[in-house]
Design a protein around this motif. Structure first.
Motif, PDB file in Angstrom:
ATOM      1  N   ALA A  91     -21.430 -16.695  92.670  1.00  0.00           N
ATOM      2  CA  ALA A  91     -22.149 -17.934  92.325  1.00  0.00           C
ATOM      3  C   ALA A  91     -21.174 -19.117  92.257  1.00  0.00           C
ATOM      4  CB  ALA A  91     -22.872 -17.764  90.993  1.00  0.00           C
ATOM      5  N   ALA A  92     -19.973 -18.874  91.739  1.00  0.00           N
ATOM      6  CA  ALA A  92     -18.977 -19.949  91.648  1.00  0.00           C
ATOM      7  C   ALA A  92     -18.571 -20.436  93.041  1.00  0.00           C
ATOM      8  CB  ALA A  92     -17.746 -19.461  90.886  1.00  0.00           C
ATOM      9  N   VAL A  93     -18.496 -19.518  93.974  1.00  0.00           N
ATOM     10  CA  VAL A  93     -18.164 -19.897  95.359  1.00  0.00           C
ATOM     11  C   VAL A  93     -19.330 -20.699  95.967  1.00  0.00           C
ATOM     12  CG1 VAL A  93     -17.669 -18.994  97.670  1.00  0.00           C
ATOM     13  CG2 VAL A  93     -16.599 -17.950  95.671  1.00  0.00           C
ATOM     14  N   ALA A  94     -20.555 -20.219  95.704  1.00  0.00           N
ATOM     15  CA  ALA A  94     -21.738 -20.928  96.223  1.00  0.00           C
ATOM     16  C   ALA A  94     -21.836 -22.325  95.627  1.00  0.00           C
ATOM     17  CB  ALA A  94     -23.000 -20.116  95.921  1.00  0.00           C
ATOM     18  N   ASP A  95     -21.503 -22.438  94.341  1.00  0.00           N
ATOM     19  CA  ASP A  95     -21.546 -23.752  93.675  1.00  0.00           C
ATOM     20  C   ASP A  95     -20.602 -24.742  94.348  1.00  0.00           C
ATOM     21  OD1 ASP A  95     -23.372 -22.910  91.884  1.00  0.00           O
ATOM     22  OD2 ASP A  95     -21.965 -22.649  90.209  1.00  0.00           O
ATOM     23  N   ARG A  96     -19.569 -24.217  94.924  1.00  0.00           N
ATOM     24  CA  ARG A  96     -18.594 -25.052  95.623  1.00  0.00           C
ATOM     25  C   ARG A  96     -19.161 -25.521  96.979  1.00  0.00           C
ATOM     26  NH1 ARG A  96     -12.725 -25.862  94.485  1.00  0.00           N
ATOM     27  NH2 ARG A  96     -11.927 -26.583  96.462  1.00  0.00           N
ATOM     28  N   GLY A  97     -20.334 -24.974  97.348  1.00  0.00           N
ATOM     29  CA  GLY A  97     -20.934 -25.323  98.631  1.00  0.00           C
ATOM     30  C   GLY A  97     -20.481 -24.436  99.773  1.00  0.00           C
ATOM     31  N   TRP A  98     -19.804 -23.349  99.427  1.00  0.00           N
ATOM     32  CA  TRP A  98     -19.328 -22.439 100.465  1.00  0.00           C
ATOM     33  C   TRP A  98     -20.343 -21.326 100.698  1.00  0.00           C
ATOM     34  CZ3 TRP A  98     -13.494 -21.008  99.302  1.00  0.00           C
ATOM     35  CH2 TRP A  98     -12.736 -22.185  99.209  1.00  0.00           C
ATOM     36  N   THR A  99     -20.735 -21.104 101.938  1.00  0.00           N
ATOM     37  CA  THR A  99     -21.516 -19.938 102.337  1.00  0.00           C
ATOM     38  C   THR A  99     -20.547 -18.964 102.979  1.00  0.00           C
ATOM     39  OG1 THR A  99     -23.416 -21.354 102.754  1.00  0.00           O
ATOM     40  CG2 THR A  99     -23.452 -19.165 103.749  1.00  0.00           C
TER      41      THR A  99
END
Ligand SMILES: NC(=O)c1ccc[n+]([C@@H]2O[C@H](COP(=O)([O-])OP(=O)(O)OC[C@H]3O[C@@H](n4cnc5c(N)ncnc54)[C@H](O)[C@@H]3O)[C@@H](O)[C@H]2O)c1
Length: 258
Positions: free
Chosen positions: A79-87
Motif C-alpha cells: 500500500a505504501a508503494v501504491a500511495d507513492r503512485g507506483w504500480t
C-alpha cells in the motif's frame, strides 16, 4: 549501465543487505524506480540512500518497512508503494534466513528451528507472492523473481534440512504460480545463486576450512559475490525475458552441475 529498466517499478525484499541490496541498487542504476523492502528499516534506508547517490540525478528509490512473515506488514508495504503512485511491474521475493548452528539433519532438528525457518522462507515468500500477484493481475501482469538455492536442487544442503526444504518449496511455488497465472500476464521465475559471500554466510566465510570446502564444490573455483546475480535479475525484470516463466536460472559457479 544501459537503462534496461527505465520505467519499471520494482519492489525487492531483503534489500537492506547482501544479494537483495546489490540487485536493488543495480535496478536503480538501470533506470527503475525501486522499493527497498526489509524488516531492517535502518538498513533499507541506508541502502536506498546509497543507491540514489550512486545513480545520480533522476534516480528514484525508497525504503519500505516490511516483515514478510506478517501479512499486515506485507499489505501495508504494498500500500505504501501504491500511495507513492507506483504500480509494480516486478517483485523480487528475496528475503530469507538460514539458521546456521541450529538447522541440522532431520533427526537432530528442533521443531522451533524448523518453524522459524519455514516462517520466513516459505510463509514469508508466499505472502510476498500472494499480494504481488493480486496487484499484477489487477494491472495486466508482472514479473516475479524468487531467490532459490542449490540446497533445494541437490544434496548441497544435507546438513540444513529446514533451509533446504524451504528452498525446494520456493522452487515449487514459482512453478505453481507460473502455471496458474500465465494467462493473466504474470511470470514467475527462480534465480539460484551459488555460495555467495554476504552477511548470511559468515559462519562459512569466516572459517577457512569451511570456506575451502564449499569452494571445492564450486567448479568455477571461487565464492560467488552478490554482483554475480545482478545480470540475470535485470534480464528477468526486463521485457527481454517475456517468454521465460516457471524456470530456474542457476548462477552458482557450476555447483549444481556436480
Ligand atoms: N548467500 C548465499 O550463499 C545464498 C545462496 C543461495 C541463496 N541465497 C538466498 O539469497 C537470499 C538473500 O540472502 P543474502 O545472502 O543476501 O542474505 P543477507 O542476510 O545478507 O540478507 C537477507 C535480508 O533479508 C532480510 N530479512 C530476513 N527476514 C526478513 C523478514 N521476515 N522480512 C523482511 N526481510 C527479512 C534481512 O533483514 C536481510 O536484510 C536469501 O533468500 C538466501 O536464502 C543466499
Amino acid at each position: 549501465m544501459t537503462d534496461r529498466l527505465t520505467g519499471k517499478k520494482i519492489l525487492v525484499t531483503g534489500a537492506a543487505s547482501g544479494i537483495g541490496r546489490q540487485v536493488a541498487t543495480r535496478f536503480v542504476a538501470e533506470g527503475a524506480r525501486v522499493a527497498f523492502a526489509d524488516r531492517d528499516q535502518p538498513g533499507a534506508a541506508t541502502a536506498a540512500q546509497a543507491a540514489l547517490e550512486a545513480a545520480g540525478a533522476g534516480a528514484e528509490a525508497l525504503a519500505i518497512d516490511m516483515d514478510i512473515t506478517d501479512e499486515q506488514s506485507v499489505t501495508a508495504a504494498y500500500a505504501a508503494v501504491a500511495d507513492r503512485g507506483w504500480t509494480l511491474d516486478v517483485v523480487v521475493a528475496n528475503a530469507g534466513v538460514q539458521l546456521f548452528g541450529r538447522d541440522a539433519k532431520a533427526a537432530d532438528l528442533d521443531l522451533d528451528v524448523w518453524k522459524a525457518t519455514v516462517d520466513v522462507n516459505l510463509t514469508g515468500t508466499f505472502l510476498t507472492v500472494k499480494h504481488a500477484v493480486r496487484g499484477f493481475v489487477e494491472h495486466g501482469g508482472g514479473s516475479l523473481i524468487l531467490t532459490g538455492s542449490p540446497t533445494g536442487l541437490n544434496g548441497e544442503g544435507q546438513d540444513f534440512t529446514a533451509y533446504s526444504t524451504t528452498k525446494a518449496g520456493i522452487h515449487g511455488m514459482a512453478r505453481t504460480v507460473a502455471a496458474a497465472y500465465a494467462g493473466q500476464g504474470v511470470r514467475a521465475n527462480v534465480v539460484v545463486p551459488g555460495y555467495t559471500e554476504t552477511p548470511l554466510v559468515t559462519t562459512i566465510s569466516g572459517d577457512p576450512s569451511s570456506r575451502a570446502a564449499i569452494v571445492s564444490r564450486t567448479p568455477l573455483g571461487r565464492p560467488g559475490r552478490p554482483e554475480d546475480v545482478e545480470g540475470i535479475m535485470v534480464y528477468l525484470a526486463s521485457d527481454e525475458s517475456s517468454f521465460a516463466t516457471g524456470a530456474i536460472f542457476r548462477v552458482d559457479g557450476g555447483m549444481t552441475s556436480l
